[in-house]
Design a protein around this motif. Structure first.
Motif, PDB file in Angstrom:
ATOM      1  N   PRO A  29       0.834  -1.216   0.000  1.00 21.16           N
ATOM      2  CA  PRO A  29       0.000   0.000   0.000  1.00 21.16           C
ATOM      3  C   PRO A  29       0.862   1.256   0.000  1.00 21.16           C
ATOM      4  N   ASN A  30       0.449   2.234  -0.780  1.00 17.35           N
ATOM      5  CA  ASN A  30       1.200   3.487  -0.870  1.00 17.35           C
ATOM      6  C   ASN A  30       1.203   4.219   0.472  1.00 17.35           C
ATOM      7  N   GLU A  34       4.450   5.660   2.708  1.00 18.49           N
ATOM      8  CA  GLU A  34       4.565   7.046   3.160  1.00 18.49           C
ATOM      9  C   GLU A  34       4.755   7.116   4.677  1.00 18.49           C
ATOM     10  N   ASP A  67       2.983   9.882 -15.038  1.00 18.67           N
ATOM     11  CA  ASP A  67       1.629  10.087 -14.554  1.00 18.67           C
ATOM     12  C   ASP A  67       0.817  10.955 -15.523  1.00 18.67           C
ATOM     13  N   GLN A  99      -6.144   3.885 -13.704  1.00 14.97           N
ATOM     14  CA  GLN A  99      -6.207   4.371 -12.328  1.00 14.97           C
ATOM     15  C   GLN A  99      -5.328   3.527 -11.411  1.00 14.97           C
ATOM     16  N   ILE A 100      -5.377   2.201 -11.594  1.00 17.31           N
ATOM     17  CA  ILE A 100      -4.526   1.306 -10.798  1.00 17.31           C
ATOM     18  C   ILE A 100      -3.056   1.560 -11.107  1.00 17.31           C
ATOM     19  N   SER A 102      -1.688   4.297 -12.100  1.00 18.74           N
ATOM     20  CA  SER A 102      -1.298   5.569 -11.495  1.00 18.74           C
ATOM     21  C   SER A 102      -0.987   5.400 -10.010  1.00 18.74           C
ATOM     22  N   GLN A 103      -1.803   4.602  -9.320  1.00 19.25           N
ATOM     23  CA  GLN A 103      -1.553   4.337  -7.906  1.00 19.25           C
ATOM     24  C   GLN A 103      -0.251   3.565  -7.712  1.00 19.25           C
ATOM     25  N   ARG A 104       0.016   2.610  -8.607  1.00 22.80           N
ATOM     26  CA  ARG A 104       1.246   1.819  -8.493  1.00 22.80           C
ATOM     27  C   ARG A 104       2.480   2.655  -8.829  1.00 22.80           C
ATOM     28  N   ALA A 106       2.791   5.801  -8.032  1.00 19.65           N
ATOM     29  CA  ALA A 106       3.052   6.533  -6.789  1.00 19.65           C
ATOM     30  C   ALA A 106       3.741   5.628  -5.771  1.00 19.65           C
ATOM     31  N   ALA A 107       3.329   4.355  -5.729  1.00 17.38           N
ATOM     32  CA  ALA A 107       3.974   3.405  -4.812  1.00 17.38           C
ATOM     33  C   ALA A 107       5.424   3.152  -5.217  1.00 17.38           C
TER      34      ALA A 107
END
Length: 209
Positions: A29-30, A34, A67, A99-100, A102-104, A106-107
């Protein structure tokens, strides 16, 4: 068995590292990344943070470009969703995938940030571990030479098993250092140092000089 080139073994181990890295990016999880970065940053001095700032900016620029590309693709998918029919269904699926991703992304950015932070915090311990590995290699090579002069037979099976143990410890330590848990990097480094036992046996009983 022992006369085979070791390149295929190294290739398989490298593939295992890349596979575990990819799996980690898919499930970590991002928010957890963090939180760990925030916790471990408290142990980083002002000079340490200043040295990391430029690298962080380069990562941000790189991932921001990726992104933006995904955002453009997602916008195209949203336009397709307004078309109706099969195109709308396909656009919805594509939008969900983007969308997934983009989240990955960031992770992945935070995972690289965490690695840079841990390298900065544990650079001295990492240097000592490399020094230990060099000392272990030299000691084992000297013992191997003495054994050869004394006509002591080599032990290929022991050497091969020890090599597997050493690389397993290095890979496990590396993967452990990626965990989004405070102190995981130190534990991974300790496991890598423990793997020097296998390094010593690998060189000591190697079947060639």
């Amino acid at each position: 068995m022992t006369n085979r080139p070791r390149l295929p073994l190294f290739s398989r181990l490298l593939a295992l590292v890349l596979l575990c890295w990819s799996a980690g990016l898919a499930v970590v999880p991002n928010a957890a990344l963090e939180a760990v970065i925030l916790t471990e940053s408290r142990d980083c001095s002002a000079a340490c943070r200043a040295s990391l700032a430029d690298n962080y900016r380069r990562l941000d620029v790189f991932f921001a470009g990726l992104d933006r590309t995904l955002a453009a693709r997602q916008l195209e998918a949203e336009v397709e969703m307004d078309a109706g029919g099969l195109a709308a269904a396909a656009g919805k699926v594509r939008g969900w995938i983007y969308q997934i991703l983009s989240q990955r992304l960031a992770a992945a950015n935070n995972l690289l940030r965490l690695m840079l932070l841990r390298l900065a915090l544990l650079s001295r311990l990492l240097f000592l571990t490399l020094l230990l590995a060099a000392a272990v290699t030299v000691d084992a090579a000297i013992l191997r030479t003495l054994a050869h002069r004394g006509f002591e037979s080599s032990r290929p099976a022991v050497s091969f098993t020890a090599a597997l143990g050493f690389f397993a410890a290095v890979i496990a330590g590396f993967l452990l250092s990626l965990l989004p848990v405070a102190g995981a990097a130190a534990a991974g480094l300790a496991l890598t140092a423990l793997g020097c036992i296998g390094l010593h046996a690998w060189v000591r009983y190697f079947h060639r000089l």
